[in-house]
Design a protein around this motif. Structure first.
Motif, PDB file in Angstrom:
ATOM      1  N   PRO A 133      26.869  41.204  63.240  1.00  0.00           N
ATOM      2  CA  PRO A 133      25.579  41.521  63.881  1.00  0.00           C
ATOM      3  C   PRO A 133      25.672  41.644  65.399  1.00  0.00           C
ATOM      4  N   TYR A 134      26.585  40.884  66.021  1.00  0.00           N
ATOM      5  CA  TYR A 134      26.758  40.996  67.469  1.00  0.00           C
ATOM      6  C   TYR A 134      27.526  42.270  67.819  1.00  0.00           C
ATOM      7  N   VAL A 135      28.626  42.527  67.063  1.00  0.00           N
ATOM      8  CA  VAL A 135      29.466  43.685  67.361  1.00  0.00           C
ATOM      9  C   VAL A 135      28.692  44.982  67.161  1.00  0.00           C
ATOM     10  N   GLU A 136      27.707  44.976  66.274  1.00  0.00           N
ATOM     11  CA  GLU A 136      26.868  46.165  66.069  1.00  0.00           C
ATOM     12  C   GLU A 136      26.264  46.673  67.376  1.00  0.00           C
ATOM     13  N   GLU A 137      26.129  45.773  68.360  1.00  0.00           N
ATOM     14  CA  GLU A 137      25.478  46.135  69.623  1.00  0.00           C
ATOM     15  C   GLU A 137      26.468  46.380  70.758  1.00  0.00           C
ATOM     16  N   TRP A 138      27.782  46.205  70.499  1.00  0.00           N
ATOM     17  CA  TRP A 138      28.768  46.369  71.555  1.00  0.00           C
ATOM     18  C   TRP A 138      29.236  47.813  71.659  1.00  0.00           C
TER      19      TRP A 138
ATOM     20  N   VAL B 191      30.910  51.931  78.400  1.00  0.00           N
ATOM     21  CA  VAL B 191      29.475  51.867  78.102  1.00  0.00           C
ATOM     22  C   VAL B 191      28.745  53.125  78.541  1.00  0.00           C
ATOM     23  N   SER B 192      29.439  54.009  79.273  1.00  0.00           N
ATOM     24  CA  SER B 192      28.776  55.207  79.809  1.00  0.00           C
ATOM     25  C   SER B 192      29.189  56.480  79.091  1.00  0.00           C
ATOM     26  N   LYS B 193      30.447  56.570  78.672  1.00  0.00           N
ATOM     27  CA  LYS B 193      30.958  57.794  78.061  1.00  0.00           C
ATOM     28  C   LYS B 193      30.603  57.834  76.579  1.00  0.00           C
ATOM     29  N   PRO B 194      29.955  58.868  76.101  1.00  0.00           N
ATOM     30  CA  PRO B 194      29.601  58.946  74.675  1.00  0.00           C
ATOM     31  C   PRO B 194      30.848  58.926  73.784  1.00  0.00           C
ATOM     32  N   LEU B 195      30.700  58.366  72.607  1.00  0.00           N
ATOM     33  CA  LEU B 195      31.777  58.338  71.610  1.00  0.00           C
ATOM     34  C   LEU B 195      31.617  59.593  70.750  1.00  0.00           C
ATOM     35  N   GLY B 196      32.525  60.546  70.894  1.00  0.00           N
ATOM     36  CA  GLY B 196      32.390  61.822  70.215  1.00  0.00           C
ATOM     37  C   GLY B 196      32.928  61.810  68.799  1.00  0.00           C
TER      38      GLY B 196
ATOM     39  N   GLU C 211      25.468  57.530  64.732  1.00  0.00           N
ATOM     40  CA  GLU C 211      24.168  56.846  64.825  1.00  0.00           C
ATOM     41  C   GLU C 211      24.340  55.428  65.386  1.00  0.00           C
ATOM     42  N   ALA C 212      25.381  54.743  64.902  1.00  0.00           N
ATOM     43  CA  ALA C 212      25.630  53.389  65.398  1.00  0.00           C
ATOM     44  C   ALA C 212      25.953  53.418  66.888  1.00  0.00           C
ATOM     45  N   TRP C 213      26.719  54.431  67.317  1.00  0.00           N
ATOM     46  CA  TRP C 213      27.062  54.515  68.726  1.00  0.00           C
ATOM     47  C   TRP C 213      25.828  54.765  69.601  1.00  0.00           C
ATOM     48  N   GLU C 214      24.923  55.598  69.128  1.00  0.00           N
ATOM     49  CA  GLU C 214      23.724  55.878  69.913  1.00  0.00           C
ATOM     50  C   GLU C 214      22.917  54.614  70.164  1.00  0.00           C
TER      51      GLU C 214
ATOM     52  N   ASP D 175      41.162  44.579  55.061  1.00  0.00           N
ATOM     53  CA  ASP D 175      40.569  45.616  54.205  1.00  0.00           C
ATOM     54  C   ASP D 175      39.069  45.407  54.041  1.00  0.00           C
ATOM     55  N   ALA D 176      38.669  44.150  53.852  1.00  0.00           N
ATOM     56  CA  ALA D 176      37.252  43.876  53.654  1.00  0.00           C
ATOM     57  C   ALA D 176      36.432  44.236  54.894  1.00  0.00           C
ATOM     58  N   LEU D 177      36.995  44.000  56.080  1.00  0.00           N
ATOM     59  CA  LEU D 177      36.299  44.349  57.307  1.00  0.00           C
ATOM     60  C   LEU D 177      36.192  45.864  57.463  1.00  0.00           C
ATOM     61  N   ILE D 178      37.274  46.565  57.144  1.00  0.00           N
ATOM     62  CA  ILE D 178      37.237  48.031  57.234  1.00  0.00           C
ATOM     63  C   ILE D 178      36.115  48.581  56.368  1.00  0.00           C
ATOM     64  N   GLU D 179      35.977  48.020  55.173  1.00  0.00           N
ATOM     65  CA  GLU D 179      34.929  48.484  54.259  1.00  0.00           C
ATOM     66  C   GLU D 179      33.544  48.072  54.742  1.00  0.00           C
ATOM     67  N   ALA D 180      33.385  46.802  55.129  1.00  0.00           N
ATOM     68  CA  ALA D 180      32.065  46.300  55.506  1.00  0.00           C
ATOM     69  C   ALA D 180      31.558  46.938  56.794  1.00  0.00           C
ATOM     70  N   ALA D 181      32.494  47.283  57.696  1.00  0.00           N
ATOM     71  CA  ALA D 181      32.078  47.814  59.001  1.00  0.00           C
ATOM     72  C   ALA D 181      31.996  49.331  59.023  1.00  0.00           C
ATOM     73  N   ALA D 182      32.150  49.992  57.882  1.00  0.00           N
ATOM     74  CA  ALA D 182      32.092  51.462  57.857  1.00  0.00           C
ATOM     75  C   ALA D 182      30.811  52.012  58.497  1.00  0.00           C
ATOM     76  N   PRO D 183      29.628  51.404  58.271  1.00  0.00           N
ATOM     77  CA  PRO D 183      28.400  51.934  58.915  1.00  0.00           C
ATOM     78  C   PRO D 183      28.437  51.866  60.434  1.00  0.00           C
ATOM     79  N   LEU D 184      29.333  51.035  60.990  1.00  0.00           N
ATOM     80  CA  LEU D 184      29.418  50.923  62.446  1.00  0.00           C
ATOM     81  C   LEU D 184      30.274  52.034  63.053  1.00  0.00           C
ATOM     82  N   ARG D 185      31.034  52.721  62.214  1.00  0.00           N
ATOM     83  CA  ARG D 185      31.900  53.796  62.711  1.00  0.00           C
ATOM     84  C   ARG D 185      31.199  55.150  62.531  1.00  0.00           C
ATOM     85  N   THR D 186      29.996  55.240  63.068  1.00  0.00           N
ATOM     86  CA  THR D 186      29.195  56.465  62.942  1.00  0.00           C
ATOM     87  C   THR D 186      28.561  56.805  64.284  1.00  0.00           C
TER      88      THR D 186
END
Length: 617
Positions: free
Chosen positions: A515-520, A582-587, A446-449, A433-444
């Motif tokens: 911080p590493y996963v933010e870039e994957w 790494v090539s197909k955009p995340l819609g 903007e993060a994918w771009e 649960d804590a990860l789901i909450e903390a990583a919410a900004p990564l599920r956007t």
């Protein structure tokens, strides 16, 4: 000489703890039990008789004695260790024929080794001179205390390629053997063992053991395994007496268990998972759910597979008491004074002999018994792990448990088939649960771009070559030189040569991973395709979803039903899946799928389902 001619005396002093005796003898190659016997007697300085240390055989005619059993070979051998009683200064050995119909001849002089604990060179011949012994002659006895952790260290001189077993026999005060601890492998003929010679031929080895309840003595015995001479120059050293396991003595454990209110809900968790570490966010299913159960009001007694660290043993959180699994007997002896269905035994992928033995006891006291299938232990055993596993134990336990659940469809179907049960429930793994909450900004979007520009993928988890497919991963990295790979975890093989685009970052906590996963762009589950991995429901796949990245996985568990997952069955398929990720955009639709999936894939949600099972709903 004939057996009647055997008459030997050994001088002793107060430093001697025991006497090892080896006799080679022949009776014409006729297999005969009790072919002959050797009477022994202790006397003190005044020549007065000293009573031996029990247990021992005794008759009015011979006094204390031990038998010589003849095998079918031309020459048989008998070995025994006789403890020295206090005050004894001399041991006398005399041979006598018994049931053999042919004369018994003693071949060569008997080997007599006096054993003195605590000195660097404690083996000596009957004249008191230092001497090495053959590995098969090694049999030494140590007084030990239950609930205490010891370090056992030994040195051998081994010929190239030679190997032997160091056998560990726990005995109670009467000399009866007791079940071994979790530190050992089990060999059907010899019992609990570890290898006497290291994997690279090193002669000095050590193992840490935790002495189970009821044990009074540890008997170490050598046993030749592969041909080649092996000698032992000195008595193995056992140290650590007085160091309590973790933070609890047996008395303290009983006090903690007795302090649980009589009307409280109690859950005993017996699991293949390691200890709960409150400092580490990378916890396994059993660990995470135990904390959820405690939050829901259950008093959890967590019997970890390994030995908890001193600061993580005992009452580690409100309503969580953690001890090593060697405390199982004591825990259940105390807790089975409780009756009723608000007491539950949860066995998590660890249906060993002790669990089978507890089934009837628990049911007799009105307890509920639950079996949880987290892994395919049969396949783990097939690849060299989980040597304790026996399918007949698992089947017997699962058939008679009050409820059975599994974490993946394949594991559910397998346990249903081998038990004939039609009520096996499916309760998969989840994301914290804590990860789901903390990583919410990564599920956007903007993060994918940001990620798309970096062309990175990564892995978090164990790196053992037993199931991590290093050849396929490294071949894919060679093909995809424009993609960067980051590897996080422990168990990294020593012999790997990594391509320039593969970077090993070492082990990390969840917070350190972010911080590493933010870039994957994708998280990898690069396990070897096998019957073992087919049944796995990988925690990391749920965590990758929580972190807003795609998952690239071998087919396993129920990953195909998860959002953003690309599976493969060949090395080329792995490489193509990485290239696509790494090539197909995340819609937007894929991002919405992440959120919808996580709404019912948290550990708190899984705990709610598990609590219903525990309570029989």
């Amino acid at each position: 000489m004939t057996i009647e001619d055997l008459d030997q005396q050994v001088e002793l002093d107060d430093s001697v703890s025991s006497i090892f005796v080896e006799i080679h003898f022949a009776n014409g190659g006729v297999a005969t039990r009790k072919a002959a016997l050797v009477a022994f007697a202790f006397t003190d300085e005044a020549g007065e008789s000293v009573v031996p240390v029990s247990p021992y055989l005794e008759s009015e005619r011979f006094g204390p004695y031990f038998y010589l059993h003849a095998g079918p070979d031309e020459v048989s051998v008998s070995r025994t260790t006789i403890p020295r009683p206090e005050g004894a200064t001399r041991l006398t050995l005399r041979g006598h024929p018994w049931l053999s119909k042919t004369p018994v001849e003693v071949v060569g002089a008997p080997t007599i080794v006096v054993e003195r604990p605590g000195s660097e060179s404690t083996f000596a011949d009957s004249a008191g001179k230092p001497a090495s012994v053959l590995i098969d002659q090694l049999k030494v006895v140590y007084d030990v205390e239950p609930g205490v952790r010891y370090r056992v260290e030994w040195t051998v001189d081994a010929a190239p390629g030679a190997q032997a077993l160091m056998l560990f026999d726990y005995q109670d005060a009467t000399g009866a053997s007791l079940p071994p601890g979790p530190e050992f492998q089990i060999q059907p003929q010899f019992g609990a063992f570890t290898y006497a010679v290291g994997p690279d031929g090193e002669g000095t080895r050590a193992i840490e053991i935790t002495v189970p309840r009821g044990v009074a003595r540890l008997v170490l015995t050598g046993q030749t395994w592969k041909t080649g001479a092996i000698t032992v120059p000195s008595r193995p050293v056992v140290t650590g007496a007085g160091l309590e396991v973790g933070a609890l003595s047996s008395e303290q454990l009983v006090q903690h268990l007795g302090a649980i209110p009589s009307d409280a809900k109690v859950l005993v968790v017996y699991t293949t998972a390691g200890p709960i570490s409150l400092k580490n966010s990378l916890l396994r299913r059993s660990n995470r759910l135990a904390m959820e159960y405690a939050d829901a009001g259950w008093n959890v007694v967590f019997l970890a597979f390994g030995t908890p660290a001193p600061d993580e043993s005992g009452l580690i959180a409100e309503r969580i008491l953690q001890v090593g699994r060697d405390s199982l007997s004591l825990v259940m002896d105390v807790l089975l004074a409780r009756t009723g269905a608000n007491n539950v035994l949860l066995c998590s992928s660890f249906a060993d002999m002790s669990m089978v033995g507890l089934l009837d006891r628990c049911h007799d006291h009105g307890w509920r018994v639950i079996y949880e299938v987290r892994d395919d232990m049969e396949e783990f055993k097939r690849v060299g792990y989980s040597k304790w596993y026996e399918q007949n134990f698992e089947v017997r336990f699962a058939k008679r448990a009050d409820a059975v659940l599994a974490v993946s469809p394949r594991l559910r179907d397998k346990i249903a088939v081998i038990t004939g049960r039609e009520d096996v429930q499916l309760v998969p793994n989840a994301a914290p649960d804590a990860l789901i909450e903390a990583a919410a900004p990564l599920r956007t979007a903007e993060a994918w771009e940001r990620r798309a520009r970096l062309r990175k993928v990564g892995y978090v988890g164990h790196l053992t070559a037993s199931w991590f497919d290093w050849p396929w991963l490294l071949a894919s990295a060679d093909e995809l030189s424009d993609v960067r790979f980051e590897i996080i975890g422990h168990g990294m093989p020593d012999d790997l040569v990594l391509p320039s685009n593969v970077r090993y970052l070492g082990p990390k906590t969840h917070d350190e991973c972010l911080p590493y996963v933010e870039e994957w762009s994708a998280g990898l589950v690069p396990f070897k395709i096998s019957r073992l991995t087919y049944g796995v429901d990988p925690n990391k796949a749920y965590e990758y979803v929580a972190m807003g990245i795609r998952t690239i996985s071998a087919p396993m568990g129920q990953v195909e039903s998860m959002p953003g997952v690309l599976t493969y069955t060949t090395q080329r398929g792995m490489a193509e899946a990485i290239r696509a990720s790494v090539s197909k955009p995340l819609g937007a639709q894929e991002l919405e799928g992440f959120e919808d999936y996580l709404a019912t894939a948290s550990w708190s949600e899984r705990a709610g389902r598990m609590l219903n099972i525990l309570e029989g709903e």
